[in-house]
Design an enzyme around this catalytic site. Structure first.
Site, mmCIF file in Angstrom:
data_model
loop_
_atom_site.group_PDB
_atom_site.id
_atom_site.type_symbol
_atom_site.label_atom_id
_atom_site.label_comp_id
_atom_site.label_asym_id
_atom_site.label_seq_id
_atom_site.Cartn_x
_atom_site.Cartn_y
_atom_site.Cartn_z
ATOM 1 N N GLY A 173 27.779 -31.931 -43.623
ATOM 2 C CA GLY A 173 28.630 -32.852 -42.884
ATOM 3 C C GLY A 173 29.338 -32.160 -41.735
ATOM 4 N N LEU A 174 29.805 -32.954 -40.794
ATOM 5 C CA LEU A 174 30.568 -32.437 -39.656
ATOM 6 C C LEU A 174 32.047 -32.575 -39.958
ATOM 7 C CD1 LEU A 174 30.412 -31.426 -36.609
ATOM 8 C CD2 LEU A 174 31.063 -33.784 -36.069
ATOM 9 N N GLY A 175 32.765 -31.466 -40.073
ATOM 10 C CA GLY A 175 34.206 -31.485 -40.280
ATOM 11 C C GLY A 175 34.938 -31.564 -38.960
ATOM 12 N N LYS A 209 40.542 -38.988 -45.832
ATOM 13 C CA LYS A 209 41.442 -38.521 -46.893
ATOM 14 C C LYS A 209 42.826 -39.153 -46.742
ATOM 15 C CE LYS A 209 39.017 -34.195 -46.262
ATOM 16 N NZ LYS A 209 38.650 -34.454 -44.831
ATOM 17 N N HIS A 245 44.009 -35.856 -50.440
ATOM 18 C CA HIS A 245 43.821 -34.647 -49.646
ATOM 19 C C HIS A 245 44.214 -33.363 -50.374
ATOM 20 C CE1 HIS A 245 43.652 -33.281 -45.150
ATOM 21 N NE2 HIS A 245 42.992 -32.468 -45.932
ATOM 22 N N TYR A 280 44.548 -35.482 -40.026
ATOM 23 C CA TYR A 280 44.003 -34.815 -38.842
ATOM 24 C C TYR A 280 44.483 -35.487 -37.559
ATOM 25 C CZ TYR A 280 40.595 -32.683 -42.084
ATOM 26 O OH TYR A 280 39.986 -32.016 -43.117
ATOM 27 N N GLY A 289 26.784 -43.634 -57.731
ATOM 28 C CA GLY A 289 25.480 -44.222 -57.461
ATOM 29 C C GLY A 289 25.039 -44.101 -56.013
ATOM 30 N N ASP A 316 33.322 -36.091 -41.524
ATOM 31 C CA ASP A 316 34.500 -35.895 -42.380
ATOM 32 C C ASP A 316 35.760 -35.830 -41.525
ATOM 33 O OD1 ASP A 316 35.354 -34.486 -45.302
ATOM 34 O OD2 ASP A 316 36.565 -33.867 -43.583
ATOM 35 N N MET A 358 25.270 -38.810 -50.813
ATOM 36 C CA MET A 358 26.069 -38.152 -49.787
ATOM 37 C C MET A 358 25.237 -37.061 -49.128
ATOM 38 S SD MET A 358 29.703 -36.108 -50.194
ATOM 39 C CE MET A 358 28.985 -34.807 -51.226
ATOM 40 N N PRO A 359 25.058 -37.113 -47.806
ATOM 41 C CA PRO A 359 24.335 -36.029 -47.127
ATOM 42 C C PRO A 359 24.957 -34.676 -47.437
ATOM 43 C CG PRO A 359 24.639 -37.879 -45.638
ATOM 44 C CD PRO A 359 25.464 -38.169 -46.865
#
Length: 209
Positions: free
Chosen positions: A33-35, A94, A126, A65, A26, A60, A29-30
């Site tokens: 995205g910027l990873g 993640k 992930h 990371y 619902g 993201d 989500m754009p």
């Protein structure tokens, strides 16, 4: 079919109003995205700040990371500066397997603390591993506790999705996969469409390997 993409830090092109995908949860989500994979320290904090200033609204990151603290710092500095409000931002992180139900839920709590936010927009497993069902149950618990708005998976193919499907209560909102002009993953995308799972492509121009 709409596919969202997570772009590398070096590609900072975004429209003033990024189109969005309506997820099965619902929420929206754009679509761009910027990873932040392989980005650490002050550099990733500044990259997040710059991205938010020019219009990115989807960031993201991941437990794996090792940069959630720095990503959160960039986000919160821009919120404090009045660049945007938290509710205008979509944050994806993640959980790295292997984990069980409780440790997956604890990882969500850890990410909330590191990012310094009260909720997460999307949390993904992930990659596929043993005990995926238990990890996913932990994410479902996070939804029940209103820590996370949407949950999903990453790097899952058709067979792995079908296996997880046997035990899920909440259909994944997203499957984030490696998809680009030389790797179309048509079978996985088609299966996701069949189940109502949105697809996010990471490294949509390839990884340069």
């Amino acid at each position: 079919m709409k596919v969202a993409v997570v772009l590398a830090l070096t590609l900072a092109v975004v429209s003033a109003k990024t189109p969005a995908i309506k997820l099965n949860s619902g929420y929206e989500m754009p679509q761009i995205g910027l990873g932040t994979w392989q980005a650490t320290g002050a550099a990733v904090t500044q990259a997040v700040k710059d991205a938010l200033e020019i219009g990115y609204r989807h960031i993201d990151t991941s437990e794996g990371y090792g940069n959630e603290n720095e990503v959160g710092k960039g986000i919160n500095e821009q919120i404090a500066a009045g660049i945007l409000k938290r509710e205008e931002l979509f944050i994806t992180t993640k959980v790295d397997p292997p984990k069980n139900r409780q440790t997956a839920l604890q990882t969500v709590h850890n990410s909330l603390k590191k990012l310094n936010v009260t909720y997460l927009d999307l949390v993904l497993i992930h990659w596929p591993a043993d005990a995926d069902a238990e990890v996913y149950k932990g994410l479902e618990d996070a939804v029940d506790q209103k820590l996370v708005r949407s949950i999903g998976i990453s790097n899952f193919n058709r067979g792995q999705i079908a296996n997880l499907k046997k035990s899920w209560k909440v259909v994944p909102a997203v499957n984030q996969i490696d998809i680009h002009p030389t790797l179309n993953q048509d079978d996985t995308v088609a299966y996701c469409n069949e189940l109502g799972i949105s697809v996010t492509g990471f490294s949509p121009l390839g990884t340069g390997k």
